[in-house]
Design an enzyme around this catalytic site. Structure first.
Site, PDB file in Angstrom:
ATOM      1  N   SER A  37      14.174  -2.551 -63.629  1.00  0.00           N
ATOM      2  CA  SER A  37      13.853  -2.982 -62.268  1.00  0.00           C
ATOM      3  C   SER A  37      15.078  -3.121 -61.370  1.00  0.00           C
ATOM      4  O   SER A  37      14.935  -3.267 -60.166  1.00  0.00           O
ATOM      5  CB  SER A  37      13.109  -4.326 -62.302  1.00  0.00           C
ATOM      6  OG  SER A  37      13.922  -5.333 -62.881  1.00  0.00           O
ATOM      7  N   TYR A 156       6.634 -20.832 -66.632  1.00  0.00           N
ATOM      8  CA  TYR A 156       6.824 -19.955 -67.793  1.00  0.00           C
ATOM      9  C   TYR A 156       5.740 -20.219 -68.848  1.00  0.00           C
ATOM     10  O   TYR A 156       5.116 -19.279 -69.360  1.00  0.00           O
ATOM     11  CB  TYR A 156       8.208 -20.184 -68.392  1.00  0.00           C
ATOM     12  CG  TYR A 156       8.544 -19.239 -69.518  1.00  0.00           C
ATOM     13  CD1 TYR A 156       9.006 -17.955 -69.262  1.00  0.00           C
ATOM     14  CD2 TYR A 156       8.401 -19.631 -70.855  1.00  0.00           C
ATOM     15  CE1 TYR A 156       9.307 -17.076 -70.298  1.00  0.00           C
ATOM     16  CE2 TYR A 156       8.699 -18.766 -71.891  1.00  0.00           C
ATOM     17  CZ  TYR A 156       9.161 -17.495 -71.611  1.00  0.00           C
ATOM     18  OH  TYR A 156       9.454 -16.635 -72.636  1.00  0.00           O
TER      19      TYR A 156
END
Length: 252
Positions: A37, A156
């Site tokens: 990315s 998370y």
């Protein structure tokens, strides 16, 4: 070779567990899409290493939290290799153990976007091509944080619980159509992303690492071996299962 002539997409494959999985798959005969990315330099280096060893791979840039990026990655895979046999949704980011009150909406959206929306989007656009072949494998990277608290912060932990739910639903919806979906749930693995945490003896995770039955953290290559098993026909009867590889963290 266990993955001879298979085509595999590995997201977040420019380093850490994704890199190890990409290399392991290539060694076993897969044609690998190394997704990244940010900078292409690391991804291209992995592609070069694979090709020098006689394998076949391409690097494809895509932010897995963005639908158009994912569509383009899938299209490039089909244009180059003609099919998709294996999808490893490995890309993920940490939230520095941020509790819910201190979690901004921006942080929440970023973590959920990469860790949960990413596997959703990649699966959404890869599955139609797997259905054409009447066979496919999806491996989602969850975490011990998909089972217990303390492995991350609010965002998370929520994202990794969500990954397990997504995995089970994909298995339920598409298992009879030839697509297997399972989740790998690592404990503390030494990668570049976790290196700073593992250097800090005061980090919450360090106390847990010292107390696990294995008495150590894990390595990306160990995750890659499990991914290979789940990608191969050796695991053909395993569907919708989150598999812990945590040195006994959750067993404590």
């Amino acid at each position: 070779m266990k993955l001879n002539n298979k085509v595999a997409i590995v997201t977040g494959a420019a380093a850490g567990m994704g890199e190890a999985i990409a290399k392991e798959f290539a060694k076993e005969g897969a044609k690998v899409v190394v997704n990244y990315s940010r900078s292409s330099q690391e991804a291209e280096a992995i592609v070069d290493e694979i090709t020098k060893d006689g394998g076949e791979a391409i690097a494809v840039k895509a932010d897995v939290s963005k639908s158009e990026d994912v569509k383009q990655m899938i299209e490039k895979t089909i244009d180059k290799f003609g099919k998709i046999d294996i999808l490893v949704n490995n890309a993920g980011i940490l939230d520095d153990y941020t509790p819910v009150v201190d979690t901004s909406e921006e942080l929440w959206n970023r973590i959920i976007g990469v860790n949960l929306k990413g596997p959703f989007l990649c699966s959404k656009y890869a599955i139609p091509y797997m259905l054409k072949e009447k066979k496919g494998v999806i491996i989602n990277l969850s975490s011990i944080a998909g089972f217990v608290s303390g492995g991350g912060g609010a965002a998370y932990t929520s994202s990794k619980h969500g990954v397990i739910g997504l995995t089970k639903q994909i298995a339920y919806d598409y298992g009879k159509l030839g697509i297997r979906a399972n989740a790998i749930c690592p404990g503390a693995i030494k990668t570049r992303m976790t290196e700073e945490i593992l250097k800090n003896d005061d980090a919450p995770v360090m106390e847990a690492i010292k107390s696990v039955p294995a008495g150590r953290y894990g390595y990306p290559e160990e995750i890659a071996k499990l991914a290979l098993f789940l990608a191969s026909d050796d695991s053909d009867f395993i569907h919708g299962t989150p598999i812990l590889i945590d040195g006994g963290w959750v067993a404590r």
